[in-house]
Design an enzyme around this catalytic site. Structure first.
Site, short mmCIF file in Angstrom:
data_model
loop_
_atom_site.label_atom_id
_atom_site.label_comp_id
_atom_site.label_asym_id
_atom_site.label_seq_id
_atom_site.Cartn_x
_atom_site.Cartn_y
_atom_site.Cartn_z
N MET A 59 68.97 2.95 44.02
CA MET A 59 67.95 3.84 44.57
C MET A 59 66.51 3.37 44.30
O MET A 59 65.58 4.16 44.41
CB MET A 59 68.14 5.26 44.02
CG MET A 59 69.49 5.87 44.39
SD MET A 59 69.89 5.75 46.15
CE MET A 59 68.89 7.09 46.78
N ARG A 60 66.34 2.12 43.99
CA ARG A 60 65.00 1.57 43.81
C ARG A 60 64.73 0.51 44.86
O ARG A 60 65.63 -0.28 45.18
CB ARG A 60 64.87 0.92 42.43
CG ARG A 60 65.02 1.90 41.30
CD ARG A 60 63.78 2.74 41.17
NE ARG A 60 64.00 3.84 40.24
CZ ARG A 60 63.13 4.81 40.05
NH1 ARG A 60 61.99 4.84 40.72
NH2 ARG A 60 63.37 5.78 39.21
N HIS B 44 74.25 0.90 53.93
CA HIS B 44 73.47 2.08 54.30
C HIS B 44 74.32 3.05 55.13
O HIS B 44 74.97 2.62 56.09
CB HIS B 44 72.22 1.67 55.09
CG HIS B 44 71.32 2.83 55.35
ND1 HIS B 44 70.43 3.29 54.40
CD2 HIS B 44 71.21 3.64 56.42
CE1 HIS B 44 69.80 4.35 54.89
NE2 HIS B 44 70.25 4.59 56.11
N GLY C 160 79.20 4.86 42.18
CA GLY C 160 79.81 3.53 42.12
C GLY C 160 81.15 3.42 42.83
O GLY C 160 81.96 2.56 42.50
N SER C 161 81.37 4.26 43.86
CA SER C 161 82.66 4.14 44.56
C SER C 161 82.74 2.80 45.31
O SER C 161 83.82 2.23 45.46
CB SER C 161 82.87 5.31 45.52
OG SER C 161 81.98 5.25 46.60
N ASN C 162 81.60 2.31 45.76
CA ASN C 162 81.62 1.00 46.43
C ASN C 162 81.83 -0.13 45.44
O ASN C 162 82.49 -1.12 45.75
CB ASN C 162 80.34 0.81 47.23
CG ASN C 162 80.36 1.66 48.48
OD1 ASN C 162 81.05 1.34 49.44
ND2 ASN C 162 79.65 2.78 48.45
N ASN D 247 72.96 -5.04 51.47
CA ASN D 247 72.81 -3.61 51.18
C ASN D 247 73.70 -2.81 52.12
O ASN D 247 73.99 -3.22 53.24
CB ASN D 247 71.35 -3.17 51.37
CG ASN D 247 71.15 -1.72 50.97
OD1 ASN D 247 71.63 -1.28 49.92
ND2 ASN D 247 70.46 -0.96 51.80
C1 GRF Z 1 76.51 5.06 49.66
O1 GRF Z 1 76.64 6.09 50.57
C2 GRF Z 1 75.50 4.08 50.16
O2 GRF Z 1 75.54 3.88 51.52
C3 GRF Z 1 74.25 4.75 49.74
O3 GRF Z 1 74.54 5.29 48.47
C4 GRF Z 1 75.89 5.56 48.38
C5 GRF Z 1 76.47 4.89 47.18
O4 GRF Z 1 77.73 5.34 46.89
N1 GRF Z 1 73.13 3.89 49.82
P1 GRF Z 1 78.50 4.80 45.62
O5 GRF Z 1 77.61 4.94 44.41
O6 GRF Z 1 78.89 3.38 45.88
O7 GRF Z 1 79.70 5.70 45.51
#
Ligand code: GRF
Length: 193
Positions: A82-83, A101, A7-9, A99
């Protein structure tokens, strides 16, 4: 926001003055996802829908749609979810799902993009933020930026730089989506200033 992992994003969006206050709900398919803790820490509602509790992908996706509708949610951001969501989900939020990537799509689609770029011996990889359509990792690209792969890079060093870039691009793209500034012509998406 839909997330399965660290969940860093999500954190980058929480910390953003525009996006943070607009996050209504964080949904995960994994009860132990750290993303859920990050949301709870700042009082954002969370929900867990485990894939295995549903008969198939359709039912799983429909349940998320129902949940989002009850919360009157208008836009969806996927980061590390991841789904694969079925067309029922895409249809419900078409043009309003982003999304993230960790490669320069269409190179290295799928779940191990960072390692795949290293294994291939690519000299450049990067980050793509795209609208979600039926084809996996195939929707129009909203933002994309390259990162060089350095001689001594391994997964942790490259992943760290990719993550930093993700955090920056995702905030910009999510804000543009919410402000209705993403314009799509065929395969080409552009952010209006
Ligand atoms: C990111 O690298 C994203 O591009 C990929 O999964 C990762 C998620 O990172 N699909 P986070 O959980 O937001 O840290």
């Amino acid at each position: 926001m839909l997330a399965s992992g660290v969940g860093s994003n999500l954190q980058a969006l929480i910390d953003d003055l525009f996006c943070g206050p607009r996050i209504a709900l964080v949904v995960s398919d994994r009860p132990k996802a750290h993303a859920l803790d990050r949301a709870r820490d700042v009082g954002i509602e969370t929900a867990v829908l485990e894939f295995g509790s549903f008969p198939d992908r359709e039912a799983f996706s429909a349940a998320i749609v129902d949940l989002l509708r009850t919360r009157e949610i208008t836009h969806v951001a996927l980061a590390g979810f991841m789904r694969v969501l079925s067309p029922v989900f895409i249809e419900a939020f078409r043009g309003r799902i982003l999304n993230l990537h960790p490669s320069l799509l269409p190179a290295f689609p799928g779940a191990s993009a960072v390692q795949d770029a290293l294994d291939w011996g690519a000299k450049v990889t990067g980050v793509t933020v795209h609208l979600v359509e039926e084809e996996l990792d195939g929707g129009p690209i909203v933002l994309q930026e390259a990162i060089p792969i350095l001689r001594y890079d391994d997964w942790p060093t490259l992943e760290a730089r990719i993550n930093d870039l993700e955090h920056r691009l995702f905030r910009v793209a999510v804000r543009a989506m919410v402000e209705d500034r993403i314009e799509v012509h065929g395969r080409r998406a552009m952010i209006k200033e």
